[in-house]
Design an enzyme around this catalytic site. Structure first.
Site, PDB file in Angstrom:
ATOM      1  N   ASP A 160      79.015 -17.862  -1.285  1.00 61.29           N
ATOM      2  CA  ASP A 160      78.944 -19.325  -1.532  1.00 61.29           C
ATOM      3  C   ASP A 160      78.416 -19.663  -2.869  1.00 61.29           C
ATOM      4  OD1 ASP A 160      79.265 -21.742  -0.376  1.00 61.29           O
ATOM      5  OD2 ASP A 160      76.971 -22.037  -0.077  1.00 61.29           O
ATOM      6  N   ASP A 184      74.669 -20.946   2.825  1.00 62.80           N
ATOM      7  CA  ASP A 184      73.410 -21.638   3.252  1.00 62.80           C
ATOM      8  C   ASP A 184      73.733 -22.694   4.191  1.00 62.80           C
ATOM      9  OD1 ASP A 184      74.794 -22.887   1.306  1.00 62.80           O
ATOM     10  OD2 ASP A 184      72.949 -23.723   0.436  1.00 62.80           O
ATOM     11  N   ASP A 188      78.909 -22.802   6.179  1.00 64.14           N
ATOM     12  CA  ASP A 188      79.053 -21.366   6.330  1.00 64.14           C
ATOM     13  C   ASP A 188      78.811 -20.598   7.520  1.00 64.14           C
ATOM     14  OD1 ASP A 188      79.458 -21.662   3.151  1.00 64.14           O
ATOM     15  OD2 ASP A 188      77.432 -22.056   3.119  1.00 64.14           O
TER      16      ASP A 188
HETATM   17  P1  ADP Z   1      79.792 -24.883  -1.736  1.00 62.55           P
HETATM   18  O1  ADP Z   1      80.957 -23.924  -1.394  1.00 62.55           O
HETATM   19  O2  ADP Z   1      79.670 -25.128  -3.231  1.00 62.55           O
HETATM   20  O3  ADP Z   1      78.571 -24.586  -1.049  1.00 62.55           O
HETATM   21  P2  ADP Z   1      80.505 -26.874   0.037  1.00 62.55           P
HETATM   22  O4  ADP Z   1      81.549 -26.243   0.646  1.00 62.55           O
HETATM   23  O5  ADP Z   1      79.274 -27.003   0.648  1.00 62.55           O
HETATM   24  O6  ADP Z   1      80.277 -26.253  -1.304  1.00 62.55           O
HETATM   25  O7  ADP Z   1      81.172 -28.414  -0.343  1.00 62.55           O
HETATM   26  C1  ADP Z   1      82.354 -28.593  -0.978  1.00 62.55           C
HETATM   27  C2  ADP Z   1      82.659 -29.863  -1.345  1.00 62.55           C
HETATM   28  O8  ADP Z   1      82.480 -30.880  -0.601  1.00 62.55           O
HETATM   29  C3  ADP Z   1      81.533 -30.176  -2.530  1.00 62.55           C
HETATM   30  O9  ADP Z   1      81.887 -29.841  -3.937  1.00 62.55           O
HETATM   31  C4  ADP Z   1      81.494 -31.852  -2.393  1.00 62.55           C
HETATM   32  O10 ADP Z   1      82.580 -32.450  -3.085  1.00 62.55           O
HETATM   33  C5  ADP Z   1      81.889 -32.138  -1.118  1.00 62.55           C
HETATM   34  N1  ADP Z   1      80.475 -32.464  -0.090  1.00 62.55           N
HETATM   35  C6  ADP Z   1      80.244 -31.714   0.949  1.00 62.55           C
HETATM   36  N2  ADP Z   1      79.237 -32.138   1.721  1.00 62.55           N
HETATM   37  C7  ADP Z   1      78.990 -33.320   1.015  1.00 62.55           C
HETATM   38  C8  ADP Z   1      78.105 -34.466   1.128  1.00 62.55           C
HETATM   39  N3  ADP Z   1      77.035 -34.240   1.834  1.00 62.55           N
HETATM   40  N4  ADP Z   1      78.052 -35.506   0.346  1.00 62.55           N
HETATM   41  C9  ADP Z   1      79.164 -35.549  -0.692  1.00 62.55           C
HETATM   42  N5  ADP Z   1      80.053 -34.573  -0.889  1.00 62.55           N
HETATM   43  C10 ADP Z   1      80.012 -33.637  -0.069  1.00 62.55           C
HETATM   44 MG    MG Z   2      77.410 -24.539   0.523  1.00 65.92          MG
END
Ligand code: ADP
Ligand code: MG
Length: 620
Positions: free
Chosen positions: A319, A505, A509
């Protein structure tokens, strides 16, 4: 080790047995009968636990074990007046058993020792300024706890001022960590700076620390396949020996025409040297030592099975946020009117995503006077949040939305973008920046050197993914992943026959972590992610994972060495005995000596490996 011997019943019995054996040898030239008597007493004390174990397993569990063979061999030796050999046999066997227990204890003691570091009570500052003492397990979220200088932090919470905390108990890193205002401090760590106040953010049963303790306890119930295999064959093997030895004696007596005395003696030698004591001890002490070593370095491997999977990993998916990057974003640009911003901050309070934490702390001064607090907030893990007609999250959620202010374009390229929509219109955006962890880049290079490809899977946009991928030098990356995309990628690789690791995390995931052969959770991540993983990195330091990976490889080597060595010794000694070239005393020494060597070889894994570049040192 000495105190361990003194405190445990089997340790005490072992010491009495050793004393009586020595006495027996001293008395041989002086008084024959008292010498034998000393050996008998030694045999009683040394064989007590093995006999108990043999009887319990044979009758209650209906499984034969090596303890039974050892007891029979000792009794056989006594029957032909070789009581000193009987005593020495049991002495080394009991010694090996104590060594094994020591390894087992070591793996839990690292943890239970930590347990004792959690103060049972905490000092709570009440609203009227009064400080009262409260049981740690009665603390509530939001309570204000006073942590004095030098004291152990009783519970997880946010610090109210800059401070210094020693987190060695959790991470193995003894250099104190600087905590900024509002950062989280963890139960079991030590306040090395001045007094601070802690706002409790988890119940004592949910702290990182208590999760760790529980997971380590569970770990011991998940043996590796080699341990399971050895356990399975032990019973059959012992049965084989029990059948072969009498046959061997009969053949020597009636076919080879040795005297019964001689035939029985050779039978006892066979019984001793054919016992798979060393083989049985090949895997478990080594595995527990490796797990204990990992735990001391801030990586919890949940059992031998997880160690095994880790060692054979071929692909590592990771991630981005919080794993390769710090997960501590900065809002670099935003546009939205205050009314909508208040809604967004209120909504983000309900999420545990690092982005949410950032948005909440960046707009702390906003009040919720205009926010409808009764309306439910719904989180779509890995995408964003919804409340009534308002949506916050990744750009792909807004494909059908109108964009009269061109926020989609305005959002800075190469940054993590969060859009805000109301009714079908985009009404604001935030651009956030995160920083790559240097040690992540080092660790990725380390994995690649071992032939493991590291691939970034992120829910973030293409440009950010590309930037991070380049900085950390992963083999490849996939952006805009939904939680189900992450699972599919994992399943597809597994279908190619690869052992797949996945680090993550977040709640988003968790499904992929559970599906991977080896799911690796970040200790500071969500507890769902930790539950779904086989390995937990207590602090999000990838170099610790590399350390554990190397440990798991070493474990494999050591188990293999042990298995080959034990079988080789058994085969060699049996051949010598077939030709009548091996006496009982030497048979005992070689056979039991090999057991001890195998265990000691395993205990080597307790030793801390020096890292190439310890943090805090300057390389020239
Ligand atoms: P990563 O793979 O970098 O850990 P995530 O899959 O957790 O990212 O999240 C992907 C995208 O979804 C983020 O880049 C954001 O744009 C959006 N996102 C996720 N959770 C939130 C939240 N709580 N508030 C705002 N945007 C969110
Ligand atoms: Mg993440």
């Amino acid at each position: 080790m000495l105190s361990y011997l003194k405190e445990n019943r089997n340790g005490q019995f072992l010491m009495v047995g050793i004393a009586m054996t020595v006495l027996g040898f001293v008395l041989i030239p002086i008084h024959d009968i008292s010498s034998s008597l000393a050996f008998y007493i030694a045999i009683f004390f040394l064989g007590f636990f093995a006999a108990k174990h043999a009887v319990v397993d044979t009758f209650l569990k209906k499984a034969l074990n090596v303890d039974l063979l050892m007891i029979l061999a000792a009794l056989g030796a006594v029957a032909i007046n070789y009581e000193s050999e009987g005593a020495v046999l049991l002495l080394i066997f009991a010694g090996a058993e104590v060594l094994e227990d020591y390894a087992t204890n070591k793996s839990t003691s690292a943890i239970s020792e930590l347990m004792s570091h959690i103060p049972e009570t905490a000092h709570v500052l009440k609203a009227n300024g009064e400080v009262i003492e409260v049981q740690t397990n009665a603390l509530q979220i939001g309570d204000m706890v006073v942590v004095s200088k030098g004291e152990h932090v009783p519970i997880d919470g946010y610090v109210d001022r800059k401070s210094k905390v020693n987190e060695a108990a959790l991470t193995g890193e003894s250099v104190p960590v600087e905590k900024q205002v509002g950062e989280e401090a963890f139960a079991g760590t030590i306040n090395e700076g001045n007094v601070f106040y802690l706002t409790v953010n988890k119940l004592s049963s949910d702290t990182i620390f208590s999760n760790i303790v529980r997971m380590v306890e569970e770990a011991q119930t998940r043996p590796s396949s080699i341990s399971k295999f050895i356990d399975r064959i032990e019973s059959t093997y012992v049965l084989g020996v029990l059948i072969t030895v009498p046959l061997f004696i009969i053949i020597l007596y009636s076919v080879v025409h040795l005297s019964f005395q001689e035939a029985f003696y050779r039978g006892m030698v066979l019984l001793t040297v054919a016992s798979p004591c060393a083989l049985v001890a090949s895997a478990t002490p080594a595995t527990l030592s490796a797990i204990s070593n990992g735990a001391k370095n801030g990586v919890l491997v949940k059992g031998g099975a997880a160690m095994e999977a880790l060692s054979s990993m071929a692909v590592l998916y990771t991630d981005k946020t919080g794993t390769l990057t710090f997960g501590e974003f900065q809002v670099v640009e935003y546009e939205a009117d205050e009314y909508i911003l208040k809604e967004v901050v209120y909504m983000e309070q309900q999420s545990s995503h690092p982005i949410a934490d950032t948005i909440v702390s960046s707009f702390k001064e906003l009040t919720f006077d205009t926010v409808d607090l009764t309306e439910a907030v719904e989180e779509v893990p890995g995408s964003g949040l919804k409340k009534g007609n308002i949506t916050v999250g990744k750009p792909s959620l807004f494909n059908e939305y109108k964009d009269p202010y061109l926020y989609r374009k305005k959002a800075k390229e190469g940054y993590t973008t969060v859009l805000i929509g109301r009714d079908q219109t985009i009404v604001g955006y935030l651009s956030l920046a995160d920083q790559v962890r240097e040690e992540a880049a080092d660790a990725v290079a380390g994995f690649q050197k071992q032939g493991i490809s590291v691939i970034l899977l992120t829910g973030d946009n293409e440009l950010v993914a590309k930037k991070v991928a380049e900085e950390v030098q992963v083999d490849s990356f996939e952006a805009n992943c939904l939680p189900e995309d992450k699972i599919n990628v994992v399943l597809k690789k597994q279908a190619e026959g690869k052992v797949v690791g996945m680090i993550g995390d977040g709640i988003n995931d968790a499904p992929a972590l559970a599906n991977a052969d080896i799911g690796i959770g970040m200790g500071s991540g969500s507890s769902v992610a930790m539950e779904s993983s086989d390995v937990v990195i207590v602090k999000n330091d990838l170099s610790k994972l590399l350390y554990s990976f190397n440990l798991s490889q070493k474990l494999n080597t050591i188990i293999l060495q042990n298995v080959i060595f034990s079988i080789a010794v058994i085969v060699a000694l049996i051949i010598f005995n077939l030709f009548g070239l091996l006496g009982l005393p030497l048979g005992v020494v070689f056979h039991e000596g090999s057991t001890i060597l195998v265990i000691l070889n395993g205990l080597r894994l307790l030793r801390q490996e020096k890292r190439d570049k310890p943090e805090g040192t300057v390389t020239q």
